[in-house]
Design a protein around this motif. Structure first.
Motif, short mmCIF file in Angstrom:
data_model
loop_
_atom_site.label_atom_id
_atom_site.label_comp_id
_atom_site.label_asym_id
_atom_site.label_seq_id
_atom_site.Cartn_x
_atom_site.Cartn_y
_atom_site.Cartn_z
N VAL A 110 -7.20 -9.09 39.47
CA VAL A 110 -6.54 -8.49 38.31
C VAL A 110 -5.43 -9.46 37.88
O VAL A 110 -4.86 -10.15 38.73
CB VAL A 110 -5.95 -7.11 38.70
N SER A 111 -5.15 -9.51 36.60
CA SER A 111 -4.14 -10.45 36.12
C SER A 111 -2.75 -10.11 36.65
O SER A 111 -2.45 -8.96 36.96
CB SER A 111 -4.10 -10.45 34.60
N GLU A 112 -1.87 -11.13 36.71
CA GLU A 112 -0.50 -10.90 37.18
C GLU A 112 0.22 -9.91 36.27
O GLU A 112 1.07 -9.14 36.72
CB GLU A 112 0.33 -12.19 37.13
N ILE A 113 -0.11 -9.97 34.99
CA ILE A 113 0.58 -9.12 34.03
C ILE A 113 0.37 -7.65 34.39
O ILE A 113 1.31 -6.87 34.50
CB ILE A 113 0.03 -9.39 32.60
N SER A 114 -0.91 -7.29 34.61
CA SER A 114 -1.20 -5.91 34.97
C SER A 114 -0.60 -5.56 36.33
O SER A 114 -0.10 -4.46 36.53
CB SER A 114 -2.70 -5.66 35.00
N LYS A 138 6.93 -14.46 32.51
CA LYS A 138 6.17 -13.46 31.78
C LYS A 138 7.09 -12.30 31.46
O LYS A 138 7.84 -11.85 32.32
CB LYS A 138 5.00 -12.95 32.63
N LYS A 178 1.55 1.87 31.39
CA LYS A 178 0.52 0.90 31.02
C LYS A 178 1.14 -0.26 30.25
O LYS A 178 2.14 -0.10 29.54
CB LYS A 178 -0.53 1.58 30.13
N VAL A 179 0.52 -1.43 30.40
CA VAL A 179 1.00 -2.61 29.68
C VAL A 179 0.72 -2.45 28.19
O VAL A 179 -0.42 -2.22 27.80
CB VAL A 179 0.29 -3.89 30.20
N ASP A 190 2.36 -4.68 25.81
CA ASP A 190 2.48 -6.00 25.20
C ASP A 190 3.00 -6.97 26.26
O ASP A 190 3.59 -6.54 27.25
CB ASP A 190 3.47 -5.93 24.02
N PHE A 191 2.77 -8.24 26.04
CA PHE A 191 3.34 -9.21 26.96
C PHE A 191 3.49 -10.55 26.29
O PHE A 191 2.85 -10.83 25.27
CB PHE A 191 2.47 -9.35 28.22
N MET A 201 4.13 -14.86 27.39
CA MET A 201 4.14 -15.82 28.49
C MET A 201 4.67 -17.13 27.96
O MET A 201 4.44 -17.44 26.80
CB MET A 201 2.68 -16.03 28.93
#
Ligand SMILES: Nc1ncnc2c1ncn2[C@@H]1O[C@H](COP(=O)(O)OP(=O)(O)OP(=O)(O)O)[C@@H](O)[C@H]1O
Ligand code: SF4
Ligand SMILES: [Mg+2]
Lengths: 386, 268
Positions: free
Chosen positions: B84-88, B113, B122-123, B125-126, B128
């Protein structure tokens, strides 16, 4: 051979052709005495060159390894695309061309054309002035005049005559290309598209770096095969990419590696926008060319007065392809697409769309970061986070 | 039931061993964790860190019911295909530890990030950073080298600064030569350290502005352990950072462990 395998084989051969500036197909064309004109960007009505018996080849600095040669002639505020183009030209990677035609697409391209012409001195060079706005007959008439100037300049330099009959045949040939490309786009709207977005980009780009009759023949076969291959099902979300002259297959592959299948696009350079027009054969052909390139073809942000139409087109494309989200792609420092990004942001917010903005230098190297961004984007859509 | 989350970052591999104690989402505890400098192969880094975390907990690897990887090396551990991505992951863990978290600023070794979370965690927006290392751990490390101190000392020194020097270059290479010229002028090292932290806080703020700032704001990643950065950032964004109840560097790995648990529950 099994159909899916043949599809892959054709796509791979197209990709192979796109992997170097002077590919085998161009080499054999040149060896047979053919003439090639390098074309900068997608606004040049290439039908004129085809009618003159000259092969138009879109300039791409694929495989460029640096910009040293450009550093003395371009500044920090020029985009990496023009720097790589110039660098490749200066290093002789486009020495196979017999001339160069550009438009005043943006200031960076103009600067590129100026430097290329004055420093590297190609045997032939022409700048076609393309109107800055879509609007009325005035602009169409003006563009038609510009196209005639291009015709006369080619005739004078290469000692050829471009008859209406030849132009008519050339238009038919190019129309056929666009028709076939659109047919392929049509097939990708389905739930299981026959080819990936990366493959489609290779298909589109190959059309700009090989003789057109041969291209059409292969495309014809590809479209027929794609009617009934099984298609792709192992993806997580369907996306539309939106942007300008992006020509990196690796970039698209990085996006798709994360489960974001590119099912459609609004790309001017090598995308749907360049295929979405048919040039009429009735009446004055020059006016028809001008009308198609300026008025009928889905607009670039460079054309004033087209903002609403750009959105309408993008939304239509996304809806028809049943897309879950958008990925806007652009090259840093590009004014046109940088501006569009800001415009897009307000639209995205207003309509609460799923949208990811990705930038890439002309030569795509940031694979790790791109993959992370896309993966997170896919996760945010599939988890219903938005 | 044990789960392992593995955050294979560009500079450090982090592993969290999680034990779930019941069906409720929040009934679990961190049993152990391990940090391991990233080697040449993510596979190897993961192995070393996983073994250490298991050893500390006194369990064997076979007792672990599910694994999940995140971070740069996430796709390169053959034994753990789930990633899973770091963002999530950062989002998942921060909202697990602190349900009121809305903005996460993760400052790692190579990336920054900024993640915006919705009300449900829940994410939404993000943002980087681009390829440039400015504003990241690598930048701090380079500056510490120039000032001949450790990153920890650099942070400490910045806290003593009263009139930080101005460092205007956003590029690490140029910033370094600015620092050198300050050293040569005999400027106090604490003021230089203060200037370095201020310049980084400014860069972080620019990224925060891209996604918007909503409280509570959490700082994660190895650089969150730098007190100087926390203070400089709070000053810049004019918001107090909220602490999470664990080492901020393992936040991503904890998120991955939570995903491993979810995946296991989903398959049951
Ligand atoms: N106590 C500390 N004080 C200051 N900095 C620290 C401390 N501990 C670790 N760091 C810094 O944290 C960084 C590593 O953080 P982290 O493990 O979050 O990065 P990463 O996940 O490997 O990188 P990325 O997320 O960019 O891929 C290093 O640059 C290190 O210098
Ligand atoms: S990428 Fe943008 S700035 Fe560069 S040549 Fe193309 S339109 Fe111009
Ligand atoms: Mg990290």
């Amino acid at each position: 051979m099994d159909k899916a395998m043949r599809v892959r084989e054709i796509c791979d051969s197209f990709r192979e052709l796109c992997s170097v500036p002077y590919n085998e197909s161009l080499q054999s064309y040149k060896n047979d005495g053919g003439l090639i004109i390098g074309v900068l960007y997608n606004q040049v009505p290439e039908e004129i060159l085809t009618a003159a018996g000259i092969l138009p080849v879109r300039i791409r600095a694929v495989g460029s390894q640096g910009t040293e040669a450009s550093d003395a002639r371009f500044t920090q505020v020029n985009c990496s695309l023009v720097k790589h183009f110039y660098d490749s030209a200066a290093k002789g990677r486009f020495d196979f061309i017999d001339g160069l035609v550009a438009t005043n697409g943006c200031d960076h391209v103009r600067k590129l054309h100026e430097n290329w012409t004055s420093v590297l001195k190609p045997a032939y060079s022409h700048l076609l002035c393309f109107p800055k706005r879509q609007g009325d007959d005035l602009q169409v008439t003006q563009l038609a005049k510009e196209i005639k100037k291009l015709k006369e300049s080619i005739e004078a330099h290469f000692g050829v005559e471009i008859t209406d009959e030849a132009l008519r045949e050339a238009i038919k040939l190019h129309n056929r290309t666009r028709e076939l490309q659109c047919a392929l786009y049509e097939l990708r709207k389905g739930e299981n598209p026959p080819i990936t977005g990366a493959q489609m980009l290779a298909v589109m780009m190959a059309g700009t770096c090989m003789p057109r009759e041969a291209y059409n023949a292969q495309l014809e076969e590809l479209v027929a095969l794609c009617q009934d291959v099984e298609g792709i099902s192992d993806y997580k979300v369907r996306v539309v990419v939106y942007g300008g002259e992006i020509d990196s297959i690796d970039f698209f592959e990085a996006i798709e590696s994360q489960g974001a299948l590119i099912v459609a696009d609004s790309l001017g350079g090598y995308g749907k926008r360049s295929a979405d027009m048919q040039i009429s054969l009735e009446g004055d052909l020059y006016t028809n060319l001008a009308n198609a390139y300026l008025m009928e073809r889905p607009a670039e942000p460079r054309l004033h007065g087209t903002r609403a139409a750009r959105w309408e087109y993008l939304e239509k494309v996304a809806e028809e392809a049943n897309a879950d989200g958008f990925i806007q792609v652009f090259i840093p420092i590009c004014d046109l697409w940088g501006y569009e990004r800001v415009m897009f942001a307000t639209e995205v917010e207003k309509k609460d769309l799923n949208c990811l903005v990705l930038d890439t230098e002309y030569i795509f190297t940031a694979s790790g970061q791109t993959r992370t961004r896309v993966q997170a984007f896919v996760e945010s859509i599939t988890e219903g986070g938005r | 039931m044990y789960f392992i989350g593995c955050d294979l970052g560009s500079t450090t591999g982090k592993v969290v061993l999680l034990e779930s104690l019941g069906d409720a989402v929040d009934s679990c505890r961190i049993v152990s964790w391990a940090l391991e400098p990233s080697g040449f192969s993510p596979e190897e880094t993961a192995d070393l860190a996983i073994n250490r975390a298991c050893e500390q907990a006194g369990i064997s690897r076979d007792q672990v019911a599910g694994f999940c990887c995140t971070g740069y090396g996430r796709e390169h551990v053959s034994a753990i295909p789930y990633n899973v991505s770091e963002i999530s992951c950062h989002g998942k863990s921060a909202s697990f530890l602190l349900p009121s978290a809305r903005t996460i600023i993760d400052v790692g070794g190579q990336d920054v990030k900024v993640i915006a979370l919705g009300k449900t965690g829940k994410v939404v927006d993000f943002a980087m950073n681009d390829k440039c290392a400015a504003g990241t751990g690598k930048f701090f490390e380079a500056m510490a080298r120039t000032l001949r101190c450790t990153v920890e000392e650099l942070g400490e020194m910045s806290l003593q600064s009263v009139a930080p020097v101005s460092i205007s270059s956003t590029c690490s290479v140029f910033a370094e030569s600015e620092v050198i010229s300050h050293i040569n002028k005999g400027v106090d090292r604490c003021e230089i350290a203060g200037g370095i932290h201020e310049s980084i806080a400014r860069r972080l703020m620019a990224m925060v502005n891209r996604v918007g700032l909503t409280e509570d704001v959490v700082l994660t990643g190895g650089c969150a352990k730098n007190k100087g950065l926390r203070v400089a950032l709070e000053k810049m964004i004019k918001v107090e950072l909220t602490e999470i109840p664990c080492d901020p560097q393992i936040n991503g790995a904890l998120g991955a462990a939570l995903y491993a648990r979810d995946a296991y529950d989903g398959e049951k």
